[in-house]
Design an enzyme around this catalytic site. Structure first.
Site: not given
Length: 428
Positions: A205, A337
């Site tokens: 990330e 999500k």
């Protein structure tokens, strides 16, 4: 003129070089919407199914040609001719076509690609940006970013069990200022790591992945980096953690390799409380295992009035599971999500349920991302006031931040940056 005339999916690659699904939806007006689906590394047991081919001769079994075929055949046949503005109806058709609780037949990566592409096409056909098409008129908040500057757990090859150490620029007056704050701290952290002899390679990330001796050492590095960049931890920036506790929960205990210790849920709640008392931590995600409801209850009773406790693996963006958590009084925020549930409509339903019960919502990426920036628009459309989309490196992460810059510019006076007000559920 907004009727769907063609749906076409293809296999593309995500930020980890793994296949994922991209979908184009063409309308009668000639307008096209395109969307690509993300993929997670640490996943909740109850997430909707991400359909992979399992053919070891292609991409080590991670191909998505089956999901692509489902889009191009069953889903396309069911949806062609329907008005793209009928988002809920379209998503319901796919849910019924799949016929399972977890999108196990068609695959959530197939249904989500279509769902998001339909929304993009409908927005384009309406002459509106996606955030306005989904969110309507009126003032909108830009989200406070959770910026993942130090990676551990499944996102890095180091000894840290806690998966994400994040900064939140709550003292900024605008999203643009918040992004600058985060970038300056990120670069200060890089210099700090260099000076201490730590490698400055980054994780999935975009955060650094130094091999530190403890979680406290990671947090102390963040304090020093903020100061080096001219900011004060606890005022200009607050910290957030994603423990991803399910990844190190075994045989009823939480095993921290970095600390060389194992904890019961009560002891681990005390461990986290100790970190909160020592550092300016405002948010903890997945502080307990997804099935340890007793642990979640303990943690919520201990910290729930002063710290945002975010359910990710716990709730998997599923309205039914979230409703159970609300009833049991565990956590106080939902991580959102889109690929955990598999359609835009169900995602928005989960956000609405959270809001109605004073649970905050945090719009989130996955560790395997693409250049698709839909979640940036969703964060603004839902006024969820928080977004989690990685560090200040890797273009798959920056795509979301840059889209938010554009949105703030477009909204001008109709945009506001909430800062600490993003944590409205605390102290209730």
């Amino acid at each position: 003129m907004s009727a769907i005339v063609d749906i076409f999916a293809r296999e593309i690659l995500d930020s980890r070089g793994n296949p994922t699904v991209e979908c184009d939806v063409l309308l009668e007006s000639g307008v096209m919407g395109r969307a690509a689906v993300p993929s997670g590394a640490s996943t909740g047991q109850k997430e909707a199914l991400e359909l992979r081919d399992g053919d070891k001769s292609r991409y080590s079994g991670k191909g998505v040609l089956k999901a692509v075929e489902h889009v191009n055949n069953q889903i396309a046949q069911a949806l062609i001719g329907i008005d793209a503005n009928e988002q809920s109806y379209i998503d319901q058709i796919m849910i019924e076509l799949d016929g399972t609780e977890n999108k196990g037949n068609l695959g959530a990566n197939a249904t989500l690609a279509v769902s998001m592409a339909v929304a993009r096409a409908a927005a384009e056909d309406s002459g509106l940006p996606l955030y306005r098409y989904l969110g309507g008129a009126g003032p909108m908040s830009l989200p406070v970013p959770m910026m993942n500057v130090i990676n551990g757990g499944e996102h890095a090859n180091n000894s840290l069990n806690i998966q994400e150490f994040m900064i939140m620029p709550v003292g900024a007056k605008s999203f643009r200022e918040a992004l600058r704050c985060g970038a300056e701290i990120f670069h200060a952290l890089k210099k700090l790591c260099d000076s201490k002899g730590f490698p400055t390679t980054v994780g999935d990330e975009g955060g650094f992945a130094p091999n530190l001796n403890s979680h406290k050492e990671a947090l102390q590095l963040m304090v020093e980096a903020a100061e080096a960049a001219g900011y004060k931890a606890g005022e200009d920036v607050l910290f957030a953690l994603d423990c991803a506790s399910s990844e190190f929960y075994k045989d009823g205990k939480y095993h921290l390799e970095a600390e060389g210790r194992s904890y019961t849920n009560a002891e681990f709640a005390e461990y986290l409380e100790g970190l909160v008392n020592e550092f300016p931590i405002i948010s903890i995600e997945d502080g307990m295992d997804e099935n340890d409801w007793e642990g979640w209850k303990l943690l919520t009773e201990k910290l729930g009035k002063k710290v945002q406790l975010v359910g990710d693996d716990l709730f998997v963006t599923n309205p039914k599971i979230l409703a159970e958590g609300i009833e049991k009084g565990v956590a106080n925020a939902l991580l959102v999500k889109v690929n955990q549930i598999g359609t835009l409509s169900e995602t928005l339903k989960a956000v609405d349920l959270a809001k109605c019960n004073r649970y905050a919502s945090v719009m989130s990426h996955r560790s395997g991302e693409t250049e698709d920036s839909t979640i940036a628009d969703l964060a603004v459309a839902t006024n969820c006031m928080q977004i989690k989309t990685g560090s200040l490196s890797r273009s798959d992460r920056m795509a979301k931040y840059n889209q938010l810059l554009r949105i703030e510019e477009e909204l001008a006076e109709a945009a506001y940056y909430p800062g600490k007000a993003a944590f409205y559920q605390l102290g209730k």
